[in-house]
Design an enzyme around this catalytic site. Sequence first.
Site, short mmCIF file in Angstrom:
data_model
loop_
_atom_site.label_atom_id
_atom_site.label_comp_id
_atom_site.label_asym_id
_atom_site.label_seq_id
_atom_site.Cartn_x
_atom_site.Cartn_y
_atom_site.Cartn_z
N LYS A 1 -37.54 31.90 -29.91
CA LYS A 1 -37.45 30.99 -28.70
C LYS A 1 -38.50 31.18 -27.76
CE LYS A 1 -34.87 28.16 -26.47
NZ LYS A 1 -33.92 27.33 -26.91
N SER B 1 -37.61 27.09 -31.35
CA SER B 1 -37.18 26.29 -30.34
C SER B 1 -37.30 26.78 -29.05
CB SER B 1 -35.35 26.24 -30.57
OG SER B 1 -34.98 27.52 -29.89
#
EC number: 3.5.2.15
Lengths: 352, 352, 352, 352
Positions: free
Chosen positions: B147, B216
Amino acid sequence: MTGIALLTVPTADPGDTRPFDILTETGYRTDDLVSVIGKTEGNGCVNDFSRGLAAAIWEPRIPDAAVTVFSGGTEGVLSPHVNLFVRDEQRYPGFDRGLVAAARRSRPLDPAEIGRAAQVDTVAGTVGKLLAELGVTAGDVHLVLVKCPLLTSDSIAALYAAGQTPVATDTYASMGCSRAASSLGIAVALGECDRETALDALAGEAGVWSARASASAGAELDDCHILVIAESPTAANPLRAVHGHMADAIDLAAVQQLLDRVAAEGGTVRQIFAKAEADPAGSVRGLRHTMLTDSDINATRHARAAVGGVLAALKGDGAVYVSGGAEHQGPPGGGGITVIYELPTPDRNDAR
Amino acid sequence: MTGIALLTVPTADPGDTRPFDILTETGYRTDDLVSVIGKTEGNGCVNDFSRGLAAAIWEPRIPDAAVTVFSGGTEGVLSPHVNLFVRDEQRYPGFDRGLVAAARRSRPLDPAEIGRAAQVDTVAGTVGKLLAELGVTAGDVHLVLVKCPLLTSDSIAALYAAGQTPVATDTYASMGCSRAASSLGIAVALGECDRETALDALAGEAGVWSARASASAGAELDDCHILVIAESPTAANPLRAVHGHMADAIDLAAVQQLLDRVAAEGGTVRQIFAKAEADPAGSVRGLRHTMLTDSDINATRHARAAVGGVLAALKGDGAVYVSGGAEHQGPPGGGGITVIYELPTPDRNDAR
Amino acid sequence: MTGIALLTVPTADPGDTRPFDILTETGYRTDDLVSVIGKTEGNGCVNDFSRGLAAAIWEPRIPDAAVTVFSGGTEGVLSPHVNLFVRDEQRYPGFDRGLVAAARRSRPLDPAEIGRAAQVDTVAGTVGKLLAELGVTAGDVHLVLVKCPLLTSDSIAALYAAGQTPVATDTYASMGCSRAASSLGIAVALGECDRETALDALAGEAGVWSARASASAGAELDDCHILVIAESPTAANPLRAVHGHMADAIDLAAVQQLLDRVAAEGGTVRQIFAKAEADPAGSVRGLRHTMLTDSDINATRHARAAVGGVLAALKGDGAVYVSGGAEHQGPPGGGGITVIYELPTPDRNDAR
Amino acid sequence: MTGIALLTVPTADPGDTRPFDILTETGYRTDDLVSVIGKTEGNGCVNDFSRGLAAAIWEPRIPDAAVTVFSGGTEGVLSPHVNLFVRDEQRYPGFDRGLVAAARRSRPLDPAEIGRAAQVDTVAGTVGKLLAELGVTAGDVHLVLVKCPLLTSDSIAALYAAGQTPVATDTYASMGCSRAASSLGIAVALGECDRETALDALAGEAGVWSARASASAGAELDDCHILVIAESPTAANPLRAVHGHMADAIDLAAVQQLLDRVAAEGGTVRQIFAKAEADPAGSVRGLRHTMLTDSDINATRHARAAVGGVLAALKGDGAVYVSGGAEHQGPPGGGGITVIYELPTPDRNDAR
């Protein structure tokens, strides 16, 4: 008797006129068109002008008797295209039956009738005429496609001004009401339920549905455009169809079973017509989905994207006809599936 | 050595604390958490506060060494859930190897570094440390989840004010740049390409990708949260993984092949981690898609919905981890797939 | 008696804790908070987790008696911020009256009660208690803010499972029903209509509204958070308020009139609290608007953006509190307006 | 010399043909049309087919020399309408000057030219021809409207296939590039900057803008449609115009100043043409806005809604022409404003 051929043609945009050329190049004429069933790339909801643009291009050029059904929404891998059903009375050697189709417009619906008994009756009546015209029975039918009107801010305001109450005060919600009434009209016409049960279902008090009904709503028309596709011994062509339904949006097995039947006959899949909806219970197989609580994307768009992914993956390309909003067009959360396929030309004289 | 167990728990909303109870009821403690990998139900884009809400709930309660990765977007049939990777050093009888995992935060990235070589290097360095910590080689790794931060209006303005140029002036576009840099950092760490090639790829001049990278981006963090999942003989548990990639968004066959390998070992699928993206060429298998020209729904949302439909249909439920934006995480238009599965407990003493 | 001060503080994101510092730097304590009324930057609809994130940050840190009202949606030029109403019993020299405020949570509402008589009664009862607590009459009140619950897919499914019928089957539509019931409860409590008329209005059979009601709905709570702001001679501070309503979304004159009254007293505008909605008739001053037929953006978002533009232009900045969905909170298509302003410190001993 | 009249006609939908009737009823013929400048109700972005539908209705019916400019997006209170500029050579008694207009299509632009010097030059050249045709100087011009092409997935893919690089890889971003190039072409033609400075500005290295430029982009055309509106002593009609610019999206004062000038002459506002954009710095008057971080609604839609609210409130109705995306069409975050108004018929023989 109206034997048909099917051409599925990609479109570069909703106003693309290239499919007319393809039609000609393939040896057909615009006058042969029975129906144009297209997926256009708008939001598939109230303000989807991709449908209107497609209608503005096609309507002036097709025969009076032909109908268009433009279903908006090519979310995810779905690919904009038109399915051209053309009259083809040729008797293909080796076949003793084939697909037939007929189309008609209903009378215009008054906004007050939308989503109500009058729409059920109107659609049922028109479908009945189409069955008679084709000389087929309800059991021969594989698919009934309907494009029907919706309520706009203007028509809702006009109804109130006239002292009448619209079936829905929300324009997007009116699409569902209209699809429901059309689908129940089909169910009545196909003998899947009686009129009384259909009206109970419309009132939310009965769970009737027809897996062969496919209804979509649009602001670009005020009558219903209806196409019936059936199998008949009066035609002799290689097209065939199977139909069934997905029990939910991930019911790959149901579709696979239909495809297996096609494969067992040596057939080639030509097109899949499917309905999709967000399960109204808010979950799929016990797990919560968020399609009904997403205020940024309407549920019909989510449903088309997901089911479109499944069907495109199975078909091998995205030119699948997936229409959103499956009220009474399959079990809640699921939707009807019709696969049109083509049999190989027989080697011998065995008629199929 | 960090043998792990995996709990996949549905969530009622991003702030749901019920998974903590499930953890306890299953016999684990919060302190056992190595990583929380969740799908939350926001738009998965810049202003997705479902990720921030989940982070606000989880971050204060998990060990310092643990990391969260919340990936927004449960379009279509995808179902919000968390995947809890917990330390489980137990040596399960009959197994002589198993899945291991380790997690770490990188140093914070300056906004000027986002999407650039510094991010590639930072991620590569942290992944390298995690491999060392686990005592595994790159070949043992099945999945690296990252992330990473994105650029906001504020950070873009601050960069300009400081005379610096952001990697992107559009906040949504910055997510792709950040995912690209993280993924290339993973590719470097796993030896799939050298640093120079990675930097060329970042500049758009090389087509490198890692099917084991899953990145992401989010506005809720300024460092990178990284989790490495690998197979190791130092553990002894029934968890295993296979990885591969979808060549495009409808590459059902590639996933089926992985599932067949699982089935061949008698395994039960526990989770599928997938990346999805709209094919940058604007078409899938030669047919135009509209994900990149839809100004109402971002392409990552379309891609998750479609690929999520395919994977949920194959897995049989919607609690699949599908993350959107697959820059360098699979071939263009496709994406990496990692299936985590559980072997049956052996009847005999045959270690597996 | 609860004299108050008002601090309006910009927020960098919904989880921003900087306003706590501002509070302290200004000389107040968290314990002084009566209410936190914030505009957060989500979609303001069902799946707006910016509200939930703000609540997760603020709720654990404020006094039990204080309430939060987070209204999502900062479309257009609106700027995310919090309005901190703090207890300030100080008697400012030269003033013989001032603004007072009190807040309370209602009992939790059962999903079956949402949008129905039980919610009207619950809100009316709680507002009544607040008036008594403040020792003011209905005529002294300038604004009653309510945050109330909505229906989710889960609660709708649970109601059906229990054989009950929700007030709406669409989650977004349930927000309007809840706002309507809260607003009518306020109207009853302020003596603007009797209970019977309120219930008729809830059934769509009466056109009652209160320009002093401001209700917004959210998935992040199951009770109602209520704040009453009134003027009272028991306090002595420079804050004052005027209220009125916009007859439609472009009723600049109505707002200008309120601002002229403020200017006439030499006051400085501190904040404008406004409600906005898309005219349900589909037109504004005879010209069609498209807010109700836009299936990509919900009508409440459109309305906030437009009215927010007008009010920000008049106030001179975007930190205005514009809340969408004005059912019974002003005339159809319009909405209530409350301007809080500060009088200058008197030069002489003339108490104001 | 082309004296003009202006008819602003509401539309029931993008395909509405009622304005043709109005034109006739007012005494004009379709052949009199110089230009049709419409606001249609789509998203105003890449996949806005409301523009395409309007073009499909209007293009075949207007003179070859006339051009259409359809700008999508009627967010908030904006109301869909067309502005019909018709040739009206009549010399109205009492006027010794008046508004004139001329329109032209540029040559088609190759996708590789979009957003680049070639587009600047093409637009500048065509505007130059229009000035010559009208016999006016740059100082006489009040407004230059341009509709210009954008890049689609198809054209981007085609460019790459041909070894060329598009100006943007994101279709929505390409709209801004095209608007920028058109606007700088106008600035050059109006002598507001030289070509070199315009190209520097296009490269982001100069802050040139023209408050009289109004450019919008669409997928429905491949050339540029250009309309020039100027004041000239060769005409004699009651139409006049003033132009200026909003310094930011809430610069009500700037618009009020223009309206005051109109009022000072006893004029009646006939239409306001405005450009609007989200301030690229992410804030308005020091307060953060969220238009650039909202991944659900594009910034141009936010900006139109907010500025549309301000202008509709000032004009008194929503049939205002507000176009989104103001690159080089006003200062950053602001936008040009042109007010067209009508002078009263003089009582005496004083020519005005």
